[in-house]
Write a protein that holds these residues in place. Sequence first.
Motif, PDB file in Angstrom:
ATOM      1  N   PHE A  63      41.991  33.344  20.447  1.00  0.00           N
ATOM      2  CA  PHE A  63      40.609  33.385  20.938  1.00  0.00           C
ATOM      3  C   PHE A  63      40.077  32.087  21.529  1.00  0.00           C
ATOM      4  N   SER A  64      40.915  31.031  21.578  1.00  0.00           N
ATOM      5  CA  SER A  64      40.387  29.737  22.009  1.00  0.00           C
ATOM      6  C   SER A  64      39.967  29.725  23.477  1.00  0.00           C
ATOM      7  N   ASN A  65      38.831  29.060  23.665  1.00  0.00           N
ATOM      8  CA  ASN A  65      38.291  28.842  24.991  1.00  0.00           C
ATOM      9  C   ASN A  65      38.818  27.561  25.603  1.00  0.00           C
ATOM     10  N   TYR A  66      39.448  26.744  24.756  1.00  0.00           N
ATOM     11  CA  TYR A  66      39.772  25.384  25.171  1.00  0.00           C
ATOM     12  C   TYR A  66      41.244  25.181  25.460  1.00  0.00           C
ATOM     13  N   VAL A  71      45.461  33.898  24.305  1.00  0.00           N
ATOM     14  CA  VAL A  71      45.381  35.264  24.837  1.00  0.00           C
ATOM     15  C   VAL A  71      44.073  35.424  25.618  1.00  0.00           C
ATOM     16  N   LEU A  72      43.013  34.820  25.094  1.00  0.00           N
ATOM     17  CA  LEU A  72      41.723  34.877  25.794  1.00  0.00           C
ATOM     18  C   LEU A  72      41.838  34.324  27.212  1.00  0.00           C
ATOM     19  N   ALA A  73      42.513  33.168  27.366  1.00  0.00           N
ATOM     20  CA  ALA A  73      42.655  32.555  28.686  1.00  0.00           C
ATOM     21  C   ALA A  73      43.380  33.504  29.644  1.00  0.00           C
ATOM     22  N   GLU A  74      44.396  34.202  29.122  1.00  0.00           N
ATOM     23  CA  GLU A  74      45.168  35.147  29.937  1.00  0.00           C
ATOM     24  C   GLU A  74      44.277  36.324  30.380  1.00  0.00           C
ATOM     25  N   VAL A  75      43.486  36.821  29.458  1.00  0.00           N
ATOM     26  CA  VAL A  75      42.572  37.932  29.786  1.00  0.00           C
ATOM     27  C   VAL A  75      41.560  37.472  30.835  1.00  0.00           C
ATOM     28  N   ASN A  76      40.980  36.291  30.635  1.00  0.00           N
ATOM     29  CA  ASN A  76      39.983  35.781  31.581  1.00  0.00           C
ATOM     30  C   ASN A  76      40.584  35.516  32.967  1.00  0.00           C
ATOM     31  N   ARG A  77      41.810  34.976  32.985  1.00  0.00           N
ATOM     32  CA  ARG A  77      42.471  34.699  34.279  1.00  0.00           C
ATOM     33  C   ARG A  77      42.694  35.972  35.084  1.00  0.00           C
ATOM     34  N   ASN A  78      42.889  37.077  34.376  1.00  0.00           N
ATOM     35  CA  ASN A  78      43.191  38.340  35.059  1.00  0.00           C
ATOM     36  C   ASN A  78      41.966  39.233  35.237  1.00  0.00           C
ATOM     37  N   ALA A  79      40.788  38.620  35.090  1.00  0.00           N
ATOM     38  CA  ALA A  79      39.548  39.390  35.282  1.00  0.00           C
ATOM     39  C   ALA A  79      39.527  39.966  36.692  1.00  0.00           C
ATOM     40  N   VAL A  81      41.583  41.660  38.095  1.00  0.00           N
ATOM     41  CA  VAL A  81      42.917  41.768  38.696  1.00  0.00           C
ATOM     42  C   VAL A  81      43.742  42.872  38.042  1.00  0.00           C
ATOM     43  N   ARG A  82      43.968  42.718  36.726  1.00  0.00           N
ATOM     44  CA  ARG A  82      44.801  43.719  36.048  1.00  0.00           C
ATOM     45  C   ARG A  82      44.501  43.744  34.547  1.00  0.00           C
ATOM     46  N   PRO A  83      44.826  44.873  33.906  1.00  0.00           N
ATOM     47  CA  PRO A  83      44.705  44.924  32.439  1.00  0.00           C
ATOM     48  C   PRO A  83      45.767  44.040  31.807  1.00  0.00           C
ATOM     49  N   VAL A  84      45.408  43.363  30.723  1.00  0.00           N
ATOM     50  CA  VAL A  84      46.335  42.450  30.057  1.00  0.00           C
ATOM     51  C   VAL A  84      46.727  43.020  28.688  1.00  0.00           C
ATOM     52  N   PRO A  85      48.034  43.137  28.436  1.00  0.00           N
ATOM     53  CA  PRO A  85      48.467  43.575  27.105  1.00  0.00           C
ATOM     54  C   PRO A  85      48.086  42.512  26.063  1.00  0.00           C
ATOM     55  N   VAL A  86      47.480  42.944  24.962  1.00  0.00           N
ATOM     56  CA  VAL A  86      47.006  41.987  23.948  1.00  0.00           C
ATOM     57  C   VAL A  86      47.453  42.436  22.552  1.00  0.00           C
ATOM     58  N   PRO A  87      47.604  41.475  21.617  1.00  0.00           N
ATOM     59  CA  PRO A  87      47.919  41.849  20.241  1.00  0.00           C
ATOM     60  C   PRO A  87      46.790  42.687  19.629  1.00  0.00           C
ATOM     61  N   ASP A 158      36.250  44.135  34.084  1.00  0.00           N
ATOM     62  CA  ASP A 158      35.924  44.811  35.334  1.00  0.00           C
ATOM     63  C   ASP A 158      35.004  43.957  36.209  1.00  0.00           C
ATOM     64  N   GLY A 159      35.606  43.009  36.897  1.00  0.00           N
ATOM     65  CA  GLY A 159      34.860  42.076  37.756  1.00  0.00           C
ATOM     66  C   GLY A 159      35.567  40.729  37.697  1.00  0.00           C
ATOM     67  N   ASP A 160      35.841  40.122  38.870  1.00  0.00           N
ATOM     68  CA  ASP A 160      36.682  38.914  38.839  1.00  0.00           C
ATOM     69  C   ASP A 160      35.983  37.702  38.233  1.00  0.00           C
ATOM     70  N   CYS A 161      34.660  37.775  38.090  1.00  0.00           N
ATOM     71  CA  CYS A 161      33.952  36.622  37.508  1.00  0.00           C
ATOM     72  C   CYS A 161      33.574  36.844  36.038  1.00  0.00           C
ATOM     73  N   VAL A 162      33.996  37.966  35.453  1.00  0.00           N
ATOM     74  CA  VAL A 162      33.660  38.226  34.036  1.00  0.00           C
ATOM     75  C   VAL A 162      34.522  37.320  33.147  1.00  0.00           C
ATOM     76  N   ARG A 163      33.869  36.647  32.195  1.00  0.00           N
ATOM     77  CA  ARG A 163      34.598  35.756  31.283  1.00  0.00           C
ATOM     78  C   ARG A 163      34.155  36.027  29.847  1.00  0.00           C
ATOM     79  N   LEU A 164      35.148  36.225  28.970  1.00  0.00           N
ATOM     80  CA  LEU A 164      34.842  36.421  27.552  1.00  0.00           C
ATOM     81  C   LEU A 164      34.733  35.073  26.844  1.00  0.00           C
ATOM     82  N   ASP A 165      33.921  35.046  25.795  1.00  0.00           N
ATOM     83  CA  ASP A 165      33.686  33.833  25.006  1.00  0.00           C
ATOM     84  C   ASP A 165      33.410  34.278  23.560  1.00  0.00           C
ATOM     85  N   PHE A 166      34.275  33.855  22.641  1.00  0.00           N
ATOM     86  CA  PHE A 166      34.124  34.268  21.242  1.00  0.00           C
ATOM     87  C   PHE A 166      33.385  33.221  20.398  1.00  0.00           C
TER      88      PHE A 166
END
Length: 325
Positions: A63-66, A71-79, A81-87, A158-166
């Motif tokens: 979940f790290s933002n830094y 995994v979070l960085a991978e999900v955000n990078r692919n906003a 673009v594509r669904p990302v397989p996650v644990p 769903d949107g290339d600028c969407v970013r998650l933050d935990f």
Amino acid sequence: MRHFALLVLLFCSCSHGTENLYERSFYSMGSTVELKFYSPNEELFHRVVNACVERTKEIDRLFSNYRDDSVLAEVNRNAGVRPVPVPGEFLSLVRTSIRYSELTEGAFDITIGSPFELWRAETKAGRLPARSRISDALGCTGFRKIKIDEVKSQVFLDGDCVRLDFGAIGKGYAVDEMVKIARESGITRGLVNFGGNIYAMNPPAGKKSWDVGVRKPGSGSEIISRLDLANKGVATSGDYERYFEHGGKRYSHIIDPRTGWPAEDMTSVVAVSKNATEADVFSTAVSVLGPRGAKMFARKDKSLGFLVVGKNGKRRSCFGSYTCP
Ligand code: AMP
Ligand code: MG
């Protein structure tokens, strides 16, 4: 130095029958983790501490933002673009976060990443963000933009600028996970404090509860309220802890998902709940919604309690299970 608003005040360091109190601190995700456990022996305590250290590393990798390799960085990078397989654990906390967004009228929303990053970067550069950029960033938020595929265990933004933050749930979650480890190892009495996100387990033998003090916002040491806690989570959110600064004015690091602006008015919110994850979520949500939110949440869920302290530290109101001093 960062001032945490919660202090563990009194605890008995004496031994109780076959148990002794052991303590250890370590650093993780930019904050200190403080463990206080009653254990029958030192070996067990060390084993539990090591497991907690490993667990926080795992949580950080998810979940790290830094860090770029989370995994979070991978999900955000692919906003967009594509669904990302996650644990499964990642999927599960995303699902939990969406449920809390629904429960808090969207005041807690992990898609806050874009406006949060905008405010952080612009105030660091000595500016306030332009209104047009705030409204653009706001267009990148909304928990319904998170698409989950349960079968494939994938997350798509769903949107290339969407970013998650935990940032508003991660530490509370980590606290609950450490408590789980302790309990599974047979430790039932103890307290975990992760940068002001606390879970108090069973109290020391012969005591009814753990005594946790709430420090006056911004002040060095003045205690304005004391909490007797047993098997409960507690968290604070407040703009005196972490904030953006511009032109001598402090802006909360909590963003109001309705406006894209930092939450106004509230200096500090203390939330008590059945676990640390919920306390973390609801302290953030009440920072956005104010006393109205505290009243509404406490009415719906009797296990919740709030202390809301106004800007100058003077006006204090309590809600639900929180008894005002
Ligand atoms: P907390 O200290 O628990 O209130 O969490 C604040 C952190 O959560 C911020 O530093 C951001 O990383 C993130 N955040 C800011 N605003 C929100 C919000 N409205 N909902 C969820 N997370 C947020
Ligand atoms: Mg929080």
